[in-house]
Design a protein around this motif. Structure first.
Motif, PDB file in Angstrom:
ATOM      1  N   GLU A  63       0.842  -1.197   0.000  1.00 24.28           N
ATOM      2  CA  GLU A  63       0.000   0.000   0.000  1.00 24.28           C
ATOM      3  C   GLU A  63       0.878   1.248   0.000  1.00 24.28           C
ATOM      4  O   GLU A  63       2.093   1.183   0.209  1.00 24.28           O
ATOM      5  CB  GLU A  63      -0.882   0.011   1.253  1.00 24.28           C
ATOM      6  CG  GLU A  63      -0.049   0.129   2.534  1.00 24.28           C
ATOM      7  CD  GLU A  63      -0.839   0.032   3.824  1.00 24.28           C
ATOM      8  OE1 GLU A  63      -2.079   0.137   3.782  1.00 24.28           O
ATOM      9  OE2 GLU A  63      -0.198  -0.156   4.877  1.00 24.28           O
ATOM     10  N   GLU A  67      -4.050   9.201   1.606  1.00 29.15           N
ATOM     11  CA  GLU A  67      -5.170   9.010   0.698  1.00 29.15           C
ATOM     12  C   GLU A  67      -4.903   9.516  -0.719  1.00 29.15           C
ATOM     13  O   GLU A  67      -5.683   9.256  -1.629  1.00 29.15           O
ATOM     14  CB  GLU A  67      -6.410   9.733   1.253  1.00 29.15           C
ATOM     15  CG  GLU A  67      -6.990   9.085   2.504  1.00 29.15           C
ATOM     16  CD  GLU A  67      -7.480   7.672   2.239  1.00 29.15           C
ATOM     17  OE1 GLU A  67      -8.219   7.482   1.247  1.00 29.15           O
ATOM     18  OE2 GLU A  67      -7.109   6.765   2.991  1.00 29.15           O
ATOM     19  N   TRP A 118      -2.739  -2.552  -3.127  1.00 30.38           N
ATOM     20  CA  TRP A 118      -3.896  -1.678  -2.937  1.00 30.38           C
ATOM     21  C   TRP A 118      -3.592  -0.375  -3.691  1.00 30.38           C
ATOM     22  O   TRP A 118      -2.998   0.544  -3.159  1.00 30.38           O
ATOM     23  CB  TRP A 118      -4.125  -1.427  -1.440  1.00 30.38           C
ATOM     24  CG  TRP A 118      -5.418  -0.730  -1.138  1.00 30.38           C
ATOM     25  CD1 TRP A 118      -5.593   0.602  -0.891  1.00 30.38           C
ATOM     26  CD2 TRP A 118      -6.725  -1.324  -1.049  1.00 30.38           C
ATOM     27  NE1 TRP A 118      -6.923   0.870  -0.663  1.00 30.38           N
ATOM     28  CE2 TRP A 118      -7.639  -0.293  -0.750  1.00 30.38           C
ATOM     29  CE3 TRP A 118      -7.205  -2.627  -1.203  1.00 30.38           C
ATOM     30  CZ2 TRP A 118      -9.008  -0.529  -0.599  1.00 30.38           C
ATOM     31  CZ3 TRP A 118      -8.563  -2.862  -1.061  1.00 30.38           C
ATOM     32  CH2 TRP A 118      -9.447  -1.822  -0.759  1.00 30.38           C
ATOM     33  N   HIS A 120      -4.575   2.639  -4.607  1.00 31.32           N
ATOM     34  CA  HIS A 120      -5.503   3.734  -4.304  1.00 31.32           C
ATOM     35  C   HIS A 120      -4.837   5.086  -4.587  1.00 31.32           C
ATOM     36  O   HIS A 120      -3.684   5.293  -4.252  1.00 31.32           O
ATOM     37  CB  HIS A 120      -5.893   3.640  -2.826  1.00 31.32           C
ATOM     38  CG  HIS A 120      -6.823   4.717  -2.339  1.00 31.32           C
ATOM     39  ND1 HIS A 120      -8.119   4.823  -2.781  1.00 31.32           N
ATOM     40  CD2 HIS A 120      -6.643   5.730  -1.449  1.00 31.32           C
ATOM     41  CE1 HIS A 120      -8.710   5.856  -2.178  1.00 31.32           C
ATOM     42  NE2 HIS A 120      -7.830   6.416  -1.368  1.00 31.32           N
ATOM     43  N   THR A 140      -9.381   1.397  -6.867  1.00 26.37           N
ATOM     44  CA  THR A 140     -10.525   1.969  -6.159  1.00 26.37           C
ATOM     45  C   THR A 140     -11.126   3.125  -6.956  1.00 26.37           C
ATOM     46  O   THR A 140     -10.622   3.484  -8.027  1.00 26.37           O
ATOM     47  CB  THR A 140     -10.098   2.501  -4.774  1.00 26.37           C
ATOM     48  OG1 THR A 140      -9.418   3.767  -4.942  1.00 26.37           O
ATOM     49  CG2 THR A 140      -9.194   1.532  -4.045  1.00 26.37           C
ATOM     50  N   THR A 143      -8.526   5.783  -7.829  1.00 30.25           N
ATOM     51  CA  THR A 143      -7.329   5.437  -8.592  1.00 30.25           C
ATOM     52  C   THR A 143      -7.213   6.333  -9.818  1.00 30.25           C
ATOM     53  O   THR A 143      -8.161   6.469 -10.594  1.00 30.25           O
ATOM     54  CB  THR A 143      -7.370   3.958  -9.025  1.00 30.25           C
ATOM     55  OG1 THR A 143      -7.414   3.131  -7.859  1.00 30.25           O
ATOM     56  CG2 THR A 143      -6.144   3.607  -9.844  1.00 30.25           C
ATOM     57  N   SER A 199     -12.811   2.001  -1.670  1.00 25.50           N
ATOM     58  CA  SER A 199     -11.736   2.263  -0.711  1.00 25.50           C
ATOM     59  C   SER A 199     -12.183   2.101   0.737  1.00 25.50           C
ATOM     60  O   SER A 199     -11.361   1.826   1.620  1.00 25.50           O
ATOM     61  CB  SER A 199     -11.170   3.667  -0.927  1.00 25.50           C
ATOM     62  OG  SER A 199     -12.174   4.651  -0.727  1.00 25.50           O
ATOM     63  N   LYS A 202     -11.053  -1.139   2.753  1.00 26.19           N
ATOM     64  CA  LYS A 202      -9.638  -1.512   2.901  1.00 26.19           C
ATOM     65  C   LYS A 202      -9.358  -2.298   4.180  1.00 26.19           C
ATOM     66  O   LYS A 202      -8.764  -3.379   4.143  1.00 26.19           O
ATOM     67  CB  LYS A 202      -8.750  -0.260   2.857  1.00 26.19           C
ATOM     68  CG  LYS A 202      -7.269  -0.577   3.016  1.00 26.19           C
ATOM     69  CD  LYS A 202      -6.431   0.691   2.973  1.00 26.19           C
ATOM     70  CE  LYS A 202      -4.965   0.380   3.136  1.00 26.19           C
ATOM     71  NZ  LYS A 202      -4.124   1.610   3.100  1.00 26.19           N
TER      72      LYS A 202
END
Length: 375
Positions: A63, A67, A118, A120, A140, A143, A199, A202
């Motif tokens: 990850e 954000e 992940w 994102h 997500t 993205t 998202s 998660k």
């Protein structure tokens, strides 16, 4: 409980599961949108190698902190400094960065254990190389993916020659030439992502991974990851954004139809369109480096039937030649250093580039390829 192993630009933890453990990797430099440095590449390589041999680690979750971004690329300013300190090369830092980054990318692509990314937020350049190399790639609603290397006279590397050549039709080459932005739906369509999950799920996804009874079978553990992700993907279907690439696939095929790269460039840049996505793509190529457009096209052509190791060996050759050439430094200067967005490209038109100039980028700059041992 998490067991932190170190505090660094990349954070590693081992999460106890119902049986076995899940490794957790966090790219953790929010101030630079988690952009990769050579130090981060080396940390990733070392930990991936260690976990590959650790029977307790059944799967790995990757990850980005915050954000905004999974990873916005490589530290291009550091590459710029390396390129300008020794014009014509060797550019020691930049060349070491590319070689070790590509080696790490190859490790991801060939990793036996499940790697869940992940993806994102912003995923660009080196971040896309990490995501594309993982075996289970989640995107997500936030993205945002792009390969805008044409704007700085680079090329979609980090395995881009592999995954763009495997995209449907001519869509991969179109994205490479134009730097067009894409979203989660597009990423799944072109094959660089596997599942869309909202998202907000998660932590629940992580909890589901930790609830698994992991085994000694890598194949079985891949199935457990798919099993854990499936319900969250089904729950998220209605939140998936509308894609841009698939609806434009027929237009892209027409624009890139033909054997002459100059004609292809002319068709893309000569579009008169009210479509905002196509217009932005057109302008990306029109304002980018004509020299880069030629090496991007040729790189994809030359690697279209190449195996994965050959792809990275080819990319390190081109990247080394590119970083030694002044076009790259000028592109970075205009976009990221002086930020005047007015690069003085060496050739105003692709047809002005002598064949010998483009040939030189595809000639080995050293006696032995630094990735010759990949297999």
């Amino acid at each position: 409980m998490e067991e932190p192993l170190m505090s660094a630009p990349v954070l590693f933890a081992e999460l106890p599961a119902a049986a076995g453990k899940v490794g957790r990797i966090t790219l953790s430099v929010e101030s630079t949108l988690n952009s990769l440095t050579l130090e981060m590449v080396d940390l990733l390589q070392a930990q991936l190698d260690a976990w590959a041999e650790d029977d307790d680690i059944a799967a790995v979750f990757v990850e980005g902190a915050g954000e905004k971004a999974f990873c916005a690329g490589g530290d291009v300013q550091a590459l710029y400094r390396s390129a300008t300190e020794t014009p014509g090369g060797p550019c020691e830092y930049a060349e070491a960065f590319f070689a070790r980054e590509y080696r790490m990318n190859y490790t991801l692509h060939t990793y036996a254990k499940p790697l869940l990314c992940w993806g994102h937020g912003i995923v660009m350049g080196g971040g896309l190389g990490v995501m594309a190399g993982c075996s289970h790639r989640v995107v997500t609603e936030r993205t945002r993916i792009a390969m805008p290397e044409i704007t700085i006279a680079l090329f979609p590397d980090v395995g881009g020659s592999w995954f763009l050549n495997h995209a449907p039709g001519k869509t991969g080459e179109f994205l490479a030439l134009t730097g067009a932005s894409i979203n989660a739906a597009d990423a799944i369509y072109i094959g660089i992502a596997d599942r869309f999950i909202g998202s907000e799920h998660k932590q629940a996804v992580i909890d589901a991974l930790l609830a698994q009874q992991w085994s000694a079978s890598a194949e079985g553990n891949h199935a457990l990851v798919r099993h854990a992700l499936r319900p969250f993907a089904e729950r998220s279907l209605s939140a998936s954004p509308a894609g841009q690439v698939e609806p434009h696939a027929a237009t892209i095929a027409q624009l890139l139809d033909g054997d002459d790269v100059h004609d292809i460039i002319d068709r893309i840049t000569g579009q008169e369109t009210d479509d905002p996505w196509l217009a932005k793509a057109r302008d990306g190529l029109a304002h980018g480096s004509s020299l880069a457009a030629l090496w991007i096209h040729r790189q994809l052509w030359e690697t279209r039937h190449a195996g994965l190791a050959e792809v990275f060996q080819s990319e390190i050759q081109l990247a080394t030649n590119v970083v030694r050439h002044p076009e790259f430094a000028e592109g970075v200067r205009a976009l990221l250093i002086d930020k005047d967005r007015n690069p003085a490209w060496q050739y105003p038109c692709s047809r002005d580039v002598p064949q010998s100039v483009i040939d030189a980028f595809f000639t080995a700059p050293w006696d032995e390829n630094p990735l010759a041992d990949l297999a």
